[in-house]
Every structure is written in C-alpha cells, then in structure tokens.
Scaffold this motif. Structure first.
Motif, PDB file in Angstrom:
ATOM      1  N   ASN A 158      14.814   5.449  -6.023  1.00 54.74           N
ATOM      2  CA  ASN A 158      13.801   6.456  -5.786  1.00 54.74           C
ATOM      3  C   ASN A 158      14.507   7.685  -5.861  1.00 54.74           C
ATOM      4  O   ASN A 158      15.551   7.886  -5.316  1.00 54.74           O
ATOM      5  CB  ASN A 158      12.966   6.409  -4.586  1.00 54.74           C
ATOM      6  N   ALA A 160      15.346  11.067  -4.486  1.00 51.36           N
ATOM      7  CA  ALA A 160      14.716  11.717  -3.192  1.00 51.36           C
ATOM      8  C   ALA A 160      16.038  13.021  -2.995  1.00 51.36           C
ATOM      9  O   ALA A 160      16.662  12.612  -2.193  1.00 51.36           O
ATOM     10  CB  ALA A 160      15.005  10.769  -2.009  1.00 51.36           C
ATOM     11  N   SER A 185       4.353   7.757  -1.275  1.00 56.32           N
ATOM     12  CA  SER A 185       4.643   7.160  -0.291  1.00 56.32           C
ATOM     13  C   SER A 185       3.238   6.458   0.352  1.00 56.32           C
ATOM     14  O   SER A 185       3.164   5.325   1.040  1.00 56.32           O
ATOM     15  CB  SER A 185       4.889   7.930   0.968  1.00 56.32           C
ATOM     16  N   GLN A 228       9.120  16.903  -6.139  1.00 52.36           N
ATOM     17  CA  GLN A 228      10.417  17.099  -5.908  1.00 52.36           C
ATOM     18  C   GLN A 228      11.083  17.162  -7.262  1.00 52.36           C
ATOM     19  O   GLN A 228      12.262  17.516  -7.067  1.00 52.36           O
ATOM     20  CB  GLN A 228      10.582  15.650  -5.265  1.00 52.36           C
TER      21      GLN A 228
END
Ligand SMILES: [Zn+2]
Length: 293
Positions: A158, A160, A185, A228
């Motif tokens: 993932n 991040a 999420s 993100q």
C-alpha cells in the motif's frame, strides 16, 4: 515507426475487451534484451470466473478475446520484435537465444490487481513459465503462492508516504518502474482500490526523478483515496486513468463504481487520458443473474 520508437512512454493494448491489458515500456538503452519491457496485467484468456462459489456464479467471456493464450501473446510479441529488428536495425536488438527464458520469453512480468478470478485467473496464469515474475496485491499473492507454480511472487504494498516511495520497489523490475497500491481504509475487502504503475521517463535510477503514472482501477476507487498521490516523493504525475463506465451491483453491494465516480477521480488526479475497462458483457450462469441490479 522509427519515430515512434523514440517515445519513452509505454504502449497500452487491450487484450480481451474486459480488463486484461498489455503495457510495453521501451527499454531505455536495451543493452541486452528485446526492444520492449512487456508487462501483462490481469490476464484472463481462458476458463471461467467464479464469484464466491461455483454454484453461485460462473462467468465467461461473451466476446472472444483478441489473445486466447499466453503462447499466442508471446508469439505476437516475438513478431513485433522481429519486425522492428528487420525495419529499424540500428535501433533494435533482438533477444539473443542465450537470453531466452522459459516458454514465454517476451513476457517480462505480470501484475495482478485483485484476488478475484477475473483478475487472478489460475487457468491462464498457469500457462506462464514458472520463472515469470508476478507482482500482486497481498490477497492475490497469497493465493498464487499456494499454487507452488511461480518462483517469484512479490506483494504490491500500500502506498503510504512518507514511509515509502514507488522507487524502492525491488528487482526483478527495472529501477525506472514501480508499483504501489491505493486503498480506502473504509473498504474492508479493498475491491475499490487502485494500482499505480509508475515510471521514470529519464530512466535514471540514481536520481529521484519525477514519475508519470498509470492509475489502474478496474472496479473504481473513491477520489478521496487518491489524495496521497500529491505527497509522493519523488513526485508523481498521473497521466492515464483506467476506470470503467458501468455501475454494477451484486446483492445490493456496488461492485463497479461507474462513470460518475470516474469523472470525480479524473478531476481529482488531473489524469490527461481516461480509458475504460471492465465494461464488457459476460455470460453468467447459475444463480447470480437473479441478484444483479
Ligand atoms: Zn473484476
């Protein structure tokens, strides 16, 4: 043709009308290999898709795939390389026999976006040589390892930031190519997720160059799960969005998010191109058709 070979960007080809794709990245200097690095995405050429249980849902293609086997695809790729080699010999390098690997030497790697059988299709994947590297999301990688067929199966992690960046993926991928997964999420099964395929146009592995990315999300992803991307280091510029147009519901649960969601994702990412996927009609048998909305 010679002019097109100078483009550093990949060529995207739809292989089965559903959601099997081929991405061909030009090798920057191709010092020892064929002209393209060929990445095969979610191959499903033969066999059936099973949702949950075989008695519940079995699906097969209603439209014959353009490519019907791994051997077919490998032969097409070999033909492409031979044509390039014949017509543009100063630019092209055919793969020396000594470099040939396994029974599908022109297919360099596989990317699997979901564990479901229309993306992670055992019947099709088992046609690949055992040495073909597989990059898969965690649940799909777990399933594939249980087959004991492939020697290299890597998880796509993932995304991040700031803990990771796409460049710290690992061999056997070229250093100018990397994958990362985007999830929400709130989506427990991560059906609504995306895989980012990132590539550095400068092909310079020593310098943290900005990357372009193809965002592949066959079932769709919510736009707020992509925020993100703007925090990526090195920076990422989404160029292409691959997202379906049709909304699909099974037993009241939305499986494919459709065009309205796709518009939100395109606006959020600023992707220059939107290519549809996973919208093809399939033949359903057993009891699932009664639950489709
Ligand atoms: Zn699917």
């Amino acid at each position: 043709m010679e002019k097109n070979l100078h483009s550093p960007r990949p060529i995207l080809t739809h292989l089965n009308g559903d959601t099997s794709w081929l991405l061909q990245f030009p090798w920057p200097q191709h010092p020892l290999s064929h002209t393209y690095y060929n990445l095969l995405i979610d191959p499903w050429f033969k066999g059936v898709q099973i949702d949950y249980f075989s008695w519940f849902s079995r699906q097969r293609h209603a439209v014959r795939p353009a490519v019907e086997s791994i051997e077919d695809l490998n032969n097409y790729l070999a033909d492409i390389e031979n044509i390039i080699h014949e017509r543009c010999s100063p630019l092209a390098h055919s793969r020396p026999d000594a470099m040939a690997k396994g029974k599908n030497p022109y297919i360099d790697a596989i990317l699997i976006s979901h564990e479901f059988t229309d993306h992670c299709n055992e019947h099709t994947l088992r046609e690949l040589d055992v040495s073909t590297p597989i990059f898969a999301t965690k649940a799909a990688a777990t399933i594939i390892r249980r087959w004991h067929h492939f020697t290299t199966v890597q998880d796509i992690s993932n995304f991040a930031p700031p803990d990771r960046d796409w460049t710290d993926f690992s061999p056997p991928l070229p250093k100018w190519l990397g994958f990362a997964r985007l999830v929400s999420s709130l989506d427990i099964g991560h059906i609504h997720s995306a895989v980012m395929i990132c590539y550095n146009l400068q092909h310079d592995s020593e310098v943290k160059q900005p990357a372009e990315a193809i965002i592949y999300t066959p079932h769709g992803i919510k736009a707020d799960s992509l925020s993100q991307i703007s925090q990526a280091t090195p920076s990422i510029r989404p160029l292409v969005l691959i997202h379906g147009l049709h909304e699909v519901f099974i037993c009241g649960q939305q499986v494919n998010l459709g065009a309205v969601n796709g518009l939100e994702v395109q606006r959020s990412t600023g992707a220059k191109y939107w290519i549809t996927t996973h919208d093809v009609r399939k033949i359903l048998t057993h009891i699932l058709p009664n639950f489709l909305a």
